[in-house]
Design a protein around this motif. Structure first.
Motif, PDB file in Angstrom:
ATOM      1  N   UNK A  39       0.847  -1.196   0.000  1.00 51.97           N
ATOM      2  CA  UNK A  39       0.000   0.000   0.000  1.00 51.97           C
ATOM      3  C   UNK A  39       0.881   1.245   0.000  1.00 51.97           C
ATOM      4  N   UNK A  40       1.965   1.193   0.793  1.00 48.86           N
ATOM      5  CA  UNK A  40       2.895   2.329   0.800  1.00 48.86           C
ATOM      6  C   UNK A  40       3.453   2.543  -0.606  1.00 48.86           C
ATOM      7  N   UNK A  41       3.892   1.447  -1.231  1.00 45.25           N
ATOM      8  CA  UNK A  41       4.464   1.579  -2.574  1.00 45.25           C
ATOM      9  C   UNK A  41       3.472   2.202  -3.547  1.00 45.25           C
ATOM     10  N   UNK A  42       2.252   1.675  -3.545  1.00 41.10           N
ATOM     11  CA  UNK A  42       1.257   2.172  -4.491  1.00 41.10           C
ATOM     12  C   UNK A  42       0.935   3.634  -4.221  1.00 41.10           C
ATOM     13  N   UNK A 120      -0.608  -2.088 -13.519  1.00 37.71           N
ATOM     14  CA  UNK A 120      -0.727  -1.406 -14.809  1.00 37.71           C
ATOM     15  C   UNK A 120      -1.385  -0.038 -14.665  1.00 37.71           C
ATOM     16  N   UNK A 121      -2.332   0.086 -13.724  1.00 35.21           N
ATOM     17  CA  UNK A 121      -3.021   1.374 -13.568  1.00 35.21           C
ATOM     18  C   UNK A 121      -2.071   2.402 -12.970  1.00 35.21           C
ATOM     19  N   UNK A 122      -1.209   1.943 -12.052  1.00 38.80           N
ATOM     20  CA  UNK A 122      -0.228   2.870 -11.485  1.00 38.80           C
ATOM     21  C   UNK A 122       0.742   3.325 -12.575  1.00 38.80           C
TER      22      UNK A 122
ATOM     23  N   UNK C  57       9.994   5.481  -8.307  1.00 40.55           N
ATOM     24  CA  UNK C  57       8.834   6.012  -7.586  1.00 40.55           C
ATOM     25  C   UNK C  57       8.076   4.917  -6.842  1.00 40.55           C
ATOM     26  N   UNK C  58       8.306   3.652  -7.213  1.00 35.43           N
ATOM     27  CA  UNK C  58       7.575   2.578  -6.527  1.00 35.43           C
ATOM     28  C   UNK C  58       8.435   1.921  -5.453  1.00 35.43           C
ATOM     29  N   UNK C  59       9.557   2.519  -5.111  1.00 35.66           N
ATOM     30  CA  UNK C  59      10.463   1.883  -4.162  1.00 35.66           C
ATOM     31  C   UNK C  59      10.048   2.211  -2.731  1.00 35.66           C
ATOM     32  N   UNK C  64       9.951   6.588   2.189  1.00 37.32           N
ATOM     33  CA  UNK C  64       9.990   7.173   3.530  1.00 37.32           C
ATOM     34  C   UNK C  64      10.504   8.603   3.485  1.00 37.32           C
ATOM     35  N   UNK C  65      11.190   8.971   2.417  1.00 38.19           N
ATOM     36  CA  UNK C  65      11.762  10.312   2.342  1.00 38.19           C
ATOM     37  C   UNK C  65      10.676  11.392   2.401  1.00 38.19           C
TER      38      UNK C  65
END
Ligand code: NA
Ligand code: NA
Lengths: 152, 342, 434
Positions: A39-42, A120-122, C57-59, C64-65
């Motif tokens: 969730x954080x990544x997305x 894919x949506x991201x 951007x997905x990392x 956290x930055x």
């Protein structure tokens, strides 16, 4: 547009913050929030995309000012003009590269591991943001830059 | 002696996300030497280590488009485009050893076109087997499966279902954070192969190791873009074909050496090493693994892959090997027949 | 043309593009992608750009930055920076150079919330500079102290630069944070000792202010008790393992929301500003990181790295000389490059050399950030000096750069200590088992 990028970006930041915080809380209270990382990544993809659009809107991209500050207004404008055009081209290039990768993976059901969030949506959001940023740079180049960008 | 490139030699780039000292990279370097030697210096491989050229997650896409001519691929970690390759790695219950993993993968690839489809645009140069992970724990040794109950364990996605069946509390966190999470007790343990005792220094923070045998299967691990393959002369293609068993044997050997070194280091550190569970627990673990494999096969349907025939075929082959047979699909090129140079 | 020559040409083109005022991230990315297109193929360059952008951007670890940034902006909205300075001023304002000492203390305190040197200089500067001017501090001395103090923000954890270094060097962020604690605190101490000595010799630099009686000092402490609690919670929680360094960002951000609520600062306007500032900086940083990764891919294709490490190894002069050469190069590059860009540019080049020389990558991360921070204050592109100039437009840049000179001298001594005694960095992580 400033408002949309602000809202999207803020939502991304707040969701990312809550997901990790809830996961930490859960660990201490006794429940597991599996997939918080995803969730954080997305949401960071959303936040970062929107943030880059926002930074472009407000001219916040970091630059070196040694030379341009010493130039006359005319040359200063010409430099800004050139910089905007190159930036526009670069973001178009980035959009094209991202679209190519997305096209390759489109039929491959790219999903996150635990929650199965479709990526894919991201990817589409990111590609859209790139195009938007390219458009903003182009627009600035065409409509006469008047103010120098400033450092963050 | 040192192999020198001949004048006008073909130079191909090789890229890996691992540093040159990693066991995988040591095997890669053995293969590079073999390529130069076998081609008489006409084919030279130029390495780019540590992710300087390709990423770990998208290397299949990158190699397909020629970012590197040859590279390390990990379809078992891909989030998309390789679901069959990823899923089949969980179908290897009761597998005998690493060479069998590789041979059985090749049988599956020959039998099921879906693998070829997922590898489109790539020419596979080496198949690699996996280490059998165990579990490293912080507070108490895992002597029976019951000991796993209630433990917070970091594990790869495939094992999550099984661990939950066993009453553990599996968590997912980046591998880079596991060391400090273990040191501070954020987690109680980690599911990982023995080589991490040294390679990731887990031995310093988790004094107990139990071999669990999550039988992980083989997967295509080194590939070249079809475009680069097309550019090679028939003579050089032959070099690639001939060096494949050498690469696979080197990989199998380096992986085992790393595991052994991990176990030795663990003993040096005074770790408690439990190499087998009680027979009843082993049996229970086997049946849970088989159940997990069926679950993976079911889930492949979401991605338009019929997983069950693949699972059945893999298990039939493993059963045949257990009876001492050599299935017809075990070609002459599997690493058992390759000359193994120490 | 050989790849090495293309590499040299690429660096030259990059420098030209930067001087012409192109956004740093775009210049890095354009040269990087152009170089890949030449050395491999245009198709490879385009795919690599697409892969790098989305992976970045997905990392998770980089995500956290922005959360640490958010935490800092929220604390600023809650008035944390003013309070830090006020309290310090009450306690030590009456000593020689007391307000400058308080500024350094304020910077160190705010540095434990903020991950950036620029943000720390700006926030503490906007509070402390008017005070110091009111009390007839030498403008050069006052601005110099603030520009230098701001750099504490990037070394004292949390540190944005160290997060980025951890990602590039694949080192544990927690261990890097632990390693930065003693260097960060000792840097503050060095500055304070320096200020004290300077004002002893030349009292006119920082005239004494009225002594605040003790009965007025202790109640002031109460004003920062909540912020101190938040800092202690985040830092302490990290150390005892309540959460990981990446989770600390989220926990800290939630905590600073609570702080704003407690202090009645949770207004719509304040939140909007904090979020908008966070997003603007985030957007700027992500573009630079994407550009830097593309550029470093190009650099590794050219093989320059191998040549440089071979050069250092062939010199046979041992690690110390190599480290000094690297420090010198960083200082030169730091005179015209932005800090983060500098780190992203040089970490991939120097790290293999450092590892080959048998030095610790954790130590190198601290060394790199420390050296990079010197680049934030020395002319002609000391960004912190520009930030302070932005707060007080009537003080010429030349004056600020003059005021920074004594602090630069202190910086070099401190840097020498970090180089000569690696234990300063490596002891704490070893004790904490971080
Ligand atoms: Na900080
Ligand atoms: Na600088």
């Amino acid at each position: 547009m400033t408002r949309i990028s602000f809202l999207l970006g803020s939502a991304g930041l707040l969701v990312a913050m809550s997901a990790d915080a809830i996961a930490v809380l859960g660990r201490h209270v006794g429940f597991t929030f599996l997939g918080a990382i995803e969730i954080v990544q997305a949401s960071v993809v959303l936040a970062a995309s929107a943030a880059m659009v926002g930074a472009t809107l407000s001219g916040a991209h970091a630059r070196v000012h040694i030379l341009i500050e010493r130039l006359g207004t005319l040359w200063h404008r010409r430099m800004d003009h050139g910089a905007d055009l190159i930036s526009c081209l670069f973001f178009l290039f980035l959009a094209a590269g991202s679209a190519w990768v997305a096209a390759d993976l489109w039929a491959g059901f790219e999903v996150t591991e635990i929650l199965g969030l479709p990526l894919r949506w991201l990817r589409l959001v990111w590609i859209g943001s790139c195009l938007l940023i390219a458009g903003l740079f182009l627009w600035r180049a065409l409509t006469q830059p008047t103010e120098p960008g400033h450092d963050a | 002696g040192k192999e020198e490139p001949a004048p006008g030699a073909v130079i191909l780039s090789y890229a890996s996300p691992y540093p040159p000292t990693h066991p995988f990279s040591r095997a890669d370097q053995e293969w590079m030497k073999a390529v130069t030697a076998k081609s008489g210096g006409k084919l030279v491989i130029k390495p780019f280590w540590s992710g300087s050229l390709i990423s770990s997650d998208q290397s299949m896409v990158e190699i397909r488009h020629g970012v590197a001519d040859i590279g390390l691929i990990t379809p078992i970690y891909a989030r998309g485009g390789a679901h069959a390759l990823r899923g089949q790695a969980g179908f290897y219950g009761d597998i005998k050893d690493l060479p069998d993993q590789v041979a059985i993968y090749k049988c599956l690839e020959a039998a099921f076109p879906v693998f070829g489809k997922e590898l489109e645009g790539l020419h596979v140069l080496a198949v690699q087997g996996g280490n059998f992970p165990g579990v490293l724990t912080r507070h108490k040794p895992i002597e029976t499966l019951e000991d796993l109950r209630g433990l917070r364990l970091r594990a790869q996605t495939e094992a999550l279902g099984m661990l939950r069946d066993l009453g553990a509390d599996p968590v997912n966190m980046p591998m880079g954070e596991v060391y400090s999470a273990l040191a501070k007790g954020v987690i109680d343990g980690v599911v990982a192969p023995a080589d991490t005792i040294t390679s990731l220094h887990f031995g310093e923070v988790a004094p107990y190791f139990t071999a669990l045998h999550f039988d992980r299967g083989a997967y295509p691990a080194r590939a070249m873009s079809d475009k680069a393959w097309q550019r090679l002369t028939p003579e050089l293609r032959q070099v690639m074909v001939e060096t494949q068993p050498i690469w696979e044997a080197a990989l199998a050997r380096q992986i085992l050496v790393a595991e052994e070194r991990g176990l030795e280091k663990g003993a040096d550190l005074g770790m408690r090493m439990i190499m087998a569970l009680p027979p009843a627990d082993q049996e229970r673990f086997r049946s849970l693994y088989a159940e997990n494999a069926r679950r993976i096969a079911d889930e492949l349907a979401h991605f338009d892959v019929d997983g069950h025939p693949i699972l059945t075929h893999a298990q039939d082959l493993i059963a045949a090997r257990a009876r001492g047979e050599t299935p017809a699909c075990f070609g002459p090129e599997n690493p058992q027949q390759a000359e193994v140079s120490p | 043309m050989t790849p090495e020559l293309w590499g040299a040409a690429g660096v030259l083109v990059l420098l030209i593009m930067l001087t012409l005022g192109l956004p740093i991230g775009v210049a890095l990315a354009a040269v990087g992608a152009g170089g890949i297109a030449i050395l491999v193929t245009p198709e490879a360059a385009m795919i690599k750009a697409g892969v790098v952008a989305f992976e970045t951007i997905a990392k998770y670890e980089l995500g956290v930055l922005p959360l640490f940034l958010l935490m800092a902006h929220l604390c600023f909205a809650a008035g944390a920076s003013r309070d830090f300075f006020d309290v310090a001023a009450r306690f030590i304002g009456h000593r020689p150079g007391g307000l400058a000492l308080a500024s350094i203390a304020g910077c160190a305190g705010f540095g434990a919330i903020s991950g950036s040197s620029l943000a720390t200089a700006a926030t503490i500067g906007s509070v402390a500079l008017p005070e110091m001017r009111k009390h007839n501090y030498s403008p050069a001395f006052a601005t110099g102290a603030l520009a230098a103090g701001g750099t504490l923000g990037a070394l004292i954890p949390p540190s944005g630069a160290l997060i980025v270094f951890g990602i590039i060097a694949e080192q544990s962020i927690g261990r890097l944070f632990a390693a930065a604690v003693i260097p960060g605190l000792s840097q503050a101490l060095f500055y304070m000792v320096g200020i004290y000595i300077l004002c002893r010799i030349w009292p006119e630099l920082g005239p004494k202010t009225a002594r605040v009686p003790w009965r007025d000092r202790l109640p002031a402490l109460r004003r920062i008790i909540d912020i101190l609690a938040l800092v202690m919670f985040v830092v302490g929680g990290l150390m005892v393992g309540w959460f990981t360094p990446t989770e600390a960002a989220s926990v800290g951000a939630v905590g600073s929301f609570l702080l704003c609520a407690i202090r009645g600062a949770l207004t719509r306007a304040a939140m909007t500003k904090a979020l908008a500032d966070t997003l603007r900086t985030t957007g700027m940083i992500y573009v630079v990181i994407i550009g830097a990764i593309l550029f470093s891919t190009f650099v590794s294709l050219t093989g320059i790295t191998g040549h440089m490490s071979a050069l250092v190894t062939d010199l046979g002069a041992g690690p110390m000389v190599a480290v000094l050469v690297i420090a010198l190069l960083l200082l030169v590059l730091g005179s015209f490059l932005d800090g983060l860009a500098l780190m992203l540019l040089t970490a991939p080049i120097f790290l293999p050399i450092i590892v080959e020389l048998g030095l610790s990558p954790i130590w190198f991360g601290i060394f790199l950030v420390r050296t990079m921070e010197i680049g934030f204050v020395h002319p002609p592109l000391g960004l912190n000096c520009y930030v302070i100039h932005g707060i007080a437009k009537d003080i010429p840049l030349g004056t600020i750069f003059r005021g920074i000179v004594p602090f630069l001298a202190i910086d070099f001594v401190h840097l020498a200590v970090i180089i000569a005694f690696p234990a300063v960095t490596l002891w704490l992580p070893s004790v904490l088992g971080a």
